[in-house]
Design an enzyme around this catalytic site. Structure first.
Site, mmCIF file in Angstrom:
data_model
loop_
_atom_site.group_PDB
_atom_site.id
_atom_site.type_symbol
_atom_site.label_atom_id
_atom_site.label_comp_id
_atom_site.label_asym_id
_atom_site.label_seq_id
_atom_site.Cartn_x
_atom_site.Cartn_y
_atom_site.Cartn_z
ATOM 1 N N ASP A 132 -8.483 -7.194 -0.207
ATOM 2 C CA ASP A 132 -7.698 -7.311 1.018
ATOM 3 C C ASP A 132 -8.508 -6.732 2.160
ATOM 4 O OD1 ASP A 132 -6.187 -4.616 2.301
ATOM 5 O OD2 ASP A 132 -7.058 -4.335 0.322
ATOM 6 N N HIS A 190 -6.956 -19.830 11.382
ATOM 7 C CA HIS A 190 -8.254 -20.330 10.899
ATOM 8 C C HIS A 190 -8.944 -19.310 10.003
ATOM 9 C CE1 HIS A 190 -12.295 -21.982 10.714
ATOM 10 N NE2 HIS A 190 -12.711 -20.771 11.048
ATOM 11 N N CYS A 245 -8.556 -26.564 12.680
ATOM 12 C CA CYS A 245 -9.754 -27.401 12.798
ATOM 13 C C CYS A 245 -9.411 -28.891 12.771
ATOM 14 C CB CYS A 245 -10.744 -27.059 11.688
ATOM 15 S SG CYS A 245 -11.560 -25.451 11.917
ATOM 16 N N CYS A 283 -14.403 -27.323 7.871
ATOM 17 C CA CYS A 283 -13.103 -26.724 7.560
ATOM 18 C C CYS A 283 -11.987 -27.742 7.770
ATOM 19 C CB CYS A 283 -12.874 -25.500 8.455
ATOM 20 S SG CYS A 283 -11.283 -24.674 8.200
ATOM 21 N N CYS A 333 -8.649 -26.733 7.832
ATOM 22 C CA CYS A 333 -7.444 -25.974 8.148
ATOM 23 C C CYS A 333 -6.649 -26.688 9.243
ATOM 24 C CB CYS A 333 -7.788 -24.542 8.571
ATOM 25 S SG CYS A 333 -8.387 -24.366 10.269
ATOM 26 N N ASP A 386 0.857 -1.176 0.000
ATOM 27 C CA ASP A 386 0.000 0.000 0.000
ATOM 28 C C ASP A 386 0.896 1.229 0.000
ATOM 29 O OD1 ASP A 386 -2.155 1.654 0.126
ATOM 30 O OD2 ASP A 386 -2.780 1.082 2.142
#
Length: 377
Positions: free
Chosen positions: A272, A341, A315, A310, A312, A90
């Site tokens: 984003d 997560h 999880c 999920c 991930c 940015d």
């Protein structure tokens, strides 16, 4: 560098390539590491496991510490933080908005008082480009002014005109820096930013003007700063027809899972937001059934994962009960696991959007999840 490979309505399925990381599949969510780190104890190596394609860092903050000159001496941001994929930086323009009480805007640029120690910092288009060149990011954002909401028409118009002049200066300086023999990333790209507050005619005029400048992509900035969600969608719809069809489109700082789905439906490719990491650090988690607060007492004896749908790393290995305990015990691990997560969820969300576009069923996905993901469990 960018090609649209499929469309469904205004929604676009694309591929984007740059100096680092191979081909990025779009739509894409960029994971925000403001100071070259994801808040919550997540490293660049974790990002790969979480499905991140592009990392985003901030020019203003890295200029203050450790200093963009330090990052350049360390070989650029990729080597510094050990991330081998694409990086977008940015421009520092958002700090023109967020540090309103600490800055003064002039035609030349903006004078800030550092939020760290109060020392004076000047940043204009040339300074922003030089800092981002030192960082060596793949995508440099043009220096702009993000106008507060609500703004008067007169101020928004003057700001648009100034931001256009700033983009012209950014382009000249960016081209010069890329041609230097010691530049960190000579293939660094430049994205222009559309402004105009919530005034559709200013937005359209500004988009038409910045499209005349040969940038590598174009962003819609200055939204999600307090205006109603429907107003944000209306502005995207007004601007989109005037955005070059062969360049990536980036909606800055947005937003919720529903915002991303609706942004894709309106032709946006890049997103984003700090929301997934920030919310996670306070125990607010995203799931395929809606949002949840893991700190709630009802999870004290809950042995199930955060989200049964999920896969991930969190999880797969930890229970709601354990994560709730970590927050109650004020363990740093609570933030790390929940940030992991939420970032995985956002990256998986855009993957599912891409899969739906590939299969020609994006509208069905939108109907099933846009509202659902905004609900609280």
């Amino acid at each position: 560098m960018f090609k649209v490979i499929k469309k469904e309505g205004h929604a676009r399925r694309g591929e984007f390539s740059c100096a680092h990381g191979g081909v990025v599949q779009t739509p894409v969510f960029m994971n925000v590491g403001t100071q070259a780190a994801i808040k919550g104890g997540v490293s660049a190596f974790d990002l790969r496991e979480l499905g991140c394609q592009i990392e985003l860092s901030n020019t203003y903050h890295l200029h203050l510490r450790p200093g963009d000159d330090v990052v350049k001496q360390m070989g650029g941001l990729h080597r510094f933080m050990r991330w081998d994929g694409p990086i977008l930086t940015d421009s520092g323009g958002f700090q023109v908005f967020s540090l309103a009480s600490l800055r003064k805007i002039k035609e030349e640029g903006v004078m800030f008082a550092s939020h760290l120690d109060g020392h004076r910092i000047f940043m204009g288009p040339e300074e922003s480009m030089r800092i981002q060149s030192n960082l060596g990011s793949d995508i440099a954002m043009a220096f702009d002014e993000c106008v507060e909401n609500p703004a008067t028409y007169e101020y928004a118009k003057a700001s648009c005109e100034r931001t256009l002049r700033w983009l012209q200066r950014c382009k000249v300086e960016h081209d010069r820096l890329n041609a230097l023999p010691d530049t960190v990333n000579p293939r660094q790209m430049l994205f222009g930013i559309n402004q105009g507050a919530t005034f559709a005619d200013l937005r359209i005029w500004h988009m038409q003007e910045i499209a005349k400048i040969d940038c590598d992509g174009y962003a819609i900035g200055g939204l999600a700063v307090g205006e109603p969600t429907e107003t944000m969608y209306e502005i995207i719809e007004a601007v989109e027809p005037y955005m070059p069809a062969d360049k990536p489109r980036y909606l800055m700082g947005v937003g919720t899972p529903s915002n991303i789905i609706e942004g894709v439906a309106r032709g946006v490719d890049f997103f984003d937001c700090v929301m997934p990491a920030r919310n996670a650090r306070h125990g607010k988690l995203f799931t395929w059934q809606g949002t949840m607060n893991i700190k709630n007492a009802k999870y004290k004896l809950d042995d199930s994962p955060i989200d049964p749908e999920c896969d991930c790393p969190v999880c797969r290995n930890f229970s709601r009960s354990y994560i709730r305990h970590l927050f109650a015990a004020e363990e740093i691990l609570a933030m790390r696991l929940t940030v992991m997560h939420n970032l995985y969820f956002y990256n998986k969300l855009t993957e599912k959007i891409r899969d739906a576009l590939d299969a020609g069923r994006f509208e069905a996905f939108r109907a099933a999840y846009s509202e659902k993901l905004s609900q609280k469990i």
